[in-house]
Write an enzyme that holds these catalytic residues in place. Structure first.
Site, PDB file in Angstrom:
ATOM      1  N   GLU A 213       0.838  -1.211   0.000  1.00 26.40           N
ATOM      2  CA  GLU A 213       0.000   0.000   0.000  1.00 26.40           C
ATOM      3  C   GLU A 213       0.871   1.260   0.000  1.00 26.40           C
ATOM      4  O   GLU A 213       0.613   2.221  -0.730  1.00 26.40           O
ATOM      5  CB  GLU A 213      -0.907   0.038   1.243  1.00 26.40           C
ATOM      6  N   GLY A 268       6.938  -2.047  14.463  1.00 28.30           N
ATOM      7  CA  GLY A 268       6.168  -1.037  13.727  1.00 28.30           C
ATOM      8  C   GLY A 268       5.219  -0.251  14.620  1.00 28.30           C
ATOM      9  O   GLY A 268       5.217   0.982  14.619  1.00 28.30           O
ATOM     10  N   ARG A 269       4.415  -0.956  15.417  1.00 27.66           N
ATOM     11  CA  ARG A 269       3.407  -0.261  16.223  1.00 27.66           C
ATOM     12  C   ARG A 269       4.013   0.457  17.428  1.00 27.66           C
ATOM     13  O   ARG A 269       3.306   1.105  18.194  1.00 27.66           O
ATOM     14  CB  ARG A 269       2.294  -1.219  16.646  1.00 27.66           C
ATOM     15  N   HIS A 385     -24.468   9.402  22.381  1.00 25.52           N
ATOM     16  CA  HIS A 385     -25.675   9.504  21.557  1.00 25.52           C
ATOM     17  C   HIS A 385     -25.735   8.369  20.545  1.00 25.52           C
ATOM     18  O   HIS A 385     -26.486   8.431  19.582  1.00 25.52           O
ATOM     19  CB  HIS A 385     -25.715  10.860  20.853  1.00 25.52           C
ATOM     20  N   LYS A 513       0.084  -9.470   4.060  1.00 24.36           N
ATOM     21  CA  LYS A 513       0.922  -8.767   3.089  1.00 24.36           C
ATOM     22  C   LYS A 513       1.168  -9.622   1.839  1.00 24.36           C
ATOM     23  O   LYS A 513       1.459  -9.099   0.782  1.00 24.36           O
ATOM     24  CB  LYS A 513       2.255  -8.356   3.726  1.00 24.36           C
TER      25      LYS A 513
HETATM   26  C1  G6Q Z   1       3.188  -3.095  13.208  1.00 17.45           C
HETATM   27  C2  G6Q Z   1       3.001  -3.895  12.032  1.00 17.45           C
HETATM   28  C3  G6Q Z   1       2.443  -3.158  10.853  1.00 17.45           C
HETATM   29  C4  G6Q Z   1       3.444  -2.323  10.085  1.00 17.45           C
HETATM   30  C5  G6Q Z   1       2.850  -1.946   8.739  1.00 17.45           C
HETATM   31  C6  G6Q Z   1       3.761  -1.082   7.908  1.00 17.45           C
HETATM   32  O1  G6Q Z   1       3.679  -3.484  14.239  1.00 17.45           O
HETATM   33  O2  G6Q Z   1       4.157  -4.581  11.726  1.00 17.45           O
HETATM   34  O3  G6Q Z   1       1.339  -2.361  11.186  1.00 17.45           O
HETATM   35  O4  G6Q Z   1       3.782  -1.177  10.810  1.00 17.45           O
HETATM   36  O5  G6Q Z   1       2.527  -3.114   8.052  1.00 17.45           O
HETATM   37  O6  G6Q Z   1       4.977  -1.708   7.682  1.00 17.45           O
HETATM   38  P1  G6Q Z   1       6.187  -0.901   7.081  1.00 17.45           P
HETATM   39  O7  G6Q Z   1       6.553   0.172   8.039  1.00 17.45           O
HETATM   40  O8  G6Q Z   1       7.284  -1.901   6.874  1.00 17.45           O
HETATM   41  O9  G6Q Z   1       5.710  -0.312   5.780  1.00 17.45           O
END
Ligand code: G6Q
Length: 557
Positions: A213, A268-269, A385, A513
């Site tokens: 994406e 990532g998160r 609401h 993915k």
């Molecule tokens: C988070 C996940 C996931 C990741 C996204 C984007 O812990 O791994 O949400 O952050 O898929 O991945 P990229 O930063 O590699 O594009």
């Protein structure tokens, strides 16, 4: 032999205790203990956690703390902070806390202190963000940068997005931040309609630089830029990258000096504290970004040093487990009474559900107890609401966190007083409920006759006894927000430790993915497919017919 969680002494003690207390009503607990608020609240700096409106007694809490001790929460916490590879399935350290380490303490990964690299990237972010914000860095034709477009998804989107949205009062005038994540072109197209190429800076945020994406959006943005500007050299003034994959970012056309590094020991998160926060630094300024880190660091210190009995993330985690595993609550709601925190539920959905949405324990066995809850919510008072009806009178238990600042950044007339009253009125009503006699009295007072009262009275009764936490803070500053987000990170961590799962991998996301690849190929040629299950075939064929018919018609027209 180590016993299974549900057969362990601490778990069994809680199970027996649940049978004893499950019918206690909080209304009575409050009546019995005038100091209940004092006894069941704790704070860090200006952040106060009031957990007195929970279905717990002193004994419940003691048993929950025993569960945390049995699960070696403190040991696991120390393993995480010291860089041990606790993300077993990816053989990685989990060191987002190093990114906000404001002390001089070295933190090592494979024996190497990572603090110098972290500081170097922070300095790079400061230097670059200051250049952009001051106008020293400008577009290819000398225009000042007015728009930052963050292109990323998941962890490379949700964190920076919630911060930029929540911290709008701190943003530089004349600078706008946009977030493009969806593969649906609409997201990019509608964003690009609002900007001009010469005053726009794209931040391509992707740990891997391969996420479909993000790459799709990045290349479409690049094409849009090239179509309008037509100058390949101008790309480097308008596209920067945040990634661990320098090679692919350079292939994209990004100058190596404008690539902001981070490391695979940052999930990532959990990455908003890294250079993934570049959009935050650009939009709010590096000082505010560092205040955010400072706030998170203070929560880290609290999490590491406060006794479990006063430890905010630990208490929140244990209460969550109490409802999830003993009351069978399937979900947990987040209700920020602050418009700025509107995106908080979306951010916490990923943090919690991606971390603890697991069925296999650390030893590779299927768990026989519930793990992470469904996280959902919406900013108050809008939720009142809409879905609050179910909280008050539905059949499902929904523990909830209510977050509210004591002071509004927009002190307009009565607004904040109304907002604040609503927040407290809800948690009070959810706790107290309304008894039959009270409902009758109320209706009599309103002048209804006996017959009508009898007919409808059952609908006007509220069971109450619905648990909530209230998290109140002075006002929504970068530092406070940093502490709040770190508080939730550690809450999720503690729960994962007790459930004996790895909170730091995401194989479901990785699976997603690769899934789309085959279908994407099938969509590109005319004619029906039959190589999938009948549902997938049917849906692919529907789309193909609509799409290829449309192409045919357009040719004829
Ligand atoms: C988070 C996940 C996931 C990741 C996204 C984007 O812990 O791994 O949400 O952050 O898929 O991945 P990229 O930063 O590699 O594009």
């Amino acid at each position: 032999m180590i016993k299974e969680l549900i057969d362990s002494p601490a778990w069994l003690a809680l199970k027996a205790h649940y049978e004893e207390v499950k019918d206690l009503h909080m209304r009575d607990l409050f009546a019995e203990d005038p100091l209940r608020f004092d006894n069941f609240s704790t704070h860090l700096n200006d952040i106060l956690l009031d957990y007195s409106k929970n279905r717990v007694t002193e004994e419940t809490m003691e048993l929950l703390f025993a569960l945390a001790r049995q699960g070696n929460v403190e040991e696991w916490r120390d393993h995480m902070f010291s860089g041990e590879k606790i993300n077993l399935t990816e053989n990685r350290s989990v060191l987002h806390t190093a990114l906000r380490n404001r002390s001089n303490k070295p933190i090592r990964v494979n024996g190497r202190n990572v603090m110098p690299q972290i500081k170097a990237v922070l300095a790079h972010m400061r230097d670059f963000s200051e250049q952009v914000r001051s106008g020293e860095w400008h577009g290819y034709n000398g225009s000042k940068i007015k728009n930052i477009i963050n292109i990323g998804i998941g962890g490379s989107d949700l964190g920076p997005h919630v911060i930029c949205e929540s911290m709008k009062p701190y943003a530089q005038r004349g600078l706008k931040a946009y977030f493009v994540s969806n593969a649906d072109a609409t997201h990019l197209v509608e964003t690009l309609k609002q900007v001009e190429p010469e005053s726009t800076l794209f931040v391509i945020a992707s740990k891997t630089f391969t996420t479909q994406e993000t790459m799709l959006n990045a290349y479409s943005a690049r094409k849009w830029f090239m179509d309008l500007v037509g100058n390949e050299k101008a790309i480097e003034k308008h596209f920067v990258a945040v990634t661990t994959n320098i090679e692919l970012a350079t292939d994209f056309g990004i100058n190596e000096n404008n690539i902001f590094a981070f490391w695979n020991w940052v999930g990532g998160r959990y990455s908003l504290w890294s250079s993934v926060g570049l959009t935050i630094a650009l939009y709010l300024g590096m000082d505010h970004f560092e205040a955010l880190l400072e706030g998170a660091y203070e929560m880290d210190q609290h999490f590491q040093k406060a006794p479990l009995e006063e430890n905010i993330p630990v208490i929140m985690a244990l209460l969550g487990i109490w409802y999830n595993n003993f009351f069978d609550a399937q979900s947990h709601a987040i209700m920020p009474y602050s418009q700025y925190l509107e995106r908080l539920p979306a951010y916490l959905q990923q943090l919690d559900m991606e971390s603890n949405g697991k069925t296999i324990d650390r030893k590779g066995h299927r768990v026989n107890y519930l793990t992470g809850p469904i996280i959902w919510g919406q900013s108050g008072t809008n939720g009142q609401h809409a879905f609050f009806q179910l909280l008050h009178q539905g059949t499902k238990p929904v523990p909830a966190d209510f977050l509210i600042p004591a002071m509004s950044q927009n002190p307009l007339g009565m607004h904040h007083r109304v907002l604040f009253s609503n927040c407290l009125a809800q948690t009070k009503a959810l706790m107290l409920g309304k008894r039959y006699a009270e409902a009758v009295e109320e209706m009599k007072h309103q002048g209804f006759d006996k017959e009508y009262i009898e007919e409808v009275i059952q609908h006007k009764v509220f069971d109450g006894n619905k648990p909530t936490n209230t998290i109140i803070f002075e006002s929504l500053t970068p530092k406070t927000l940093g502490s709040i987000l770190a508080m939730y990170e550690h809450k999720v961590f503690v729960q994962g430790v007790i459930w004996n799962i790895n909170s730091f991998d995401q194989w479901g996301v990785e699976y997603g993915k690769v899934l789309a690849g085959q279908i994407q190929t099938d969509l590109s040629t005319p004619g029906d497919v039959s190589n999938h299950d009948s549902s997938t075939n049917g849906l692919i064929n529907y789309r193909k017919r609509v799409y290829f018919d449309q192409i045919e018609k357009n040719k004829i027209d």
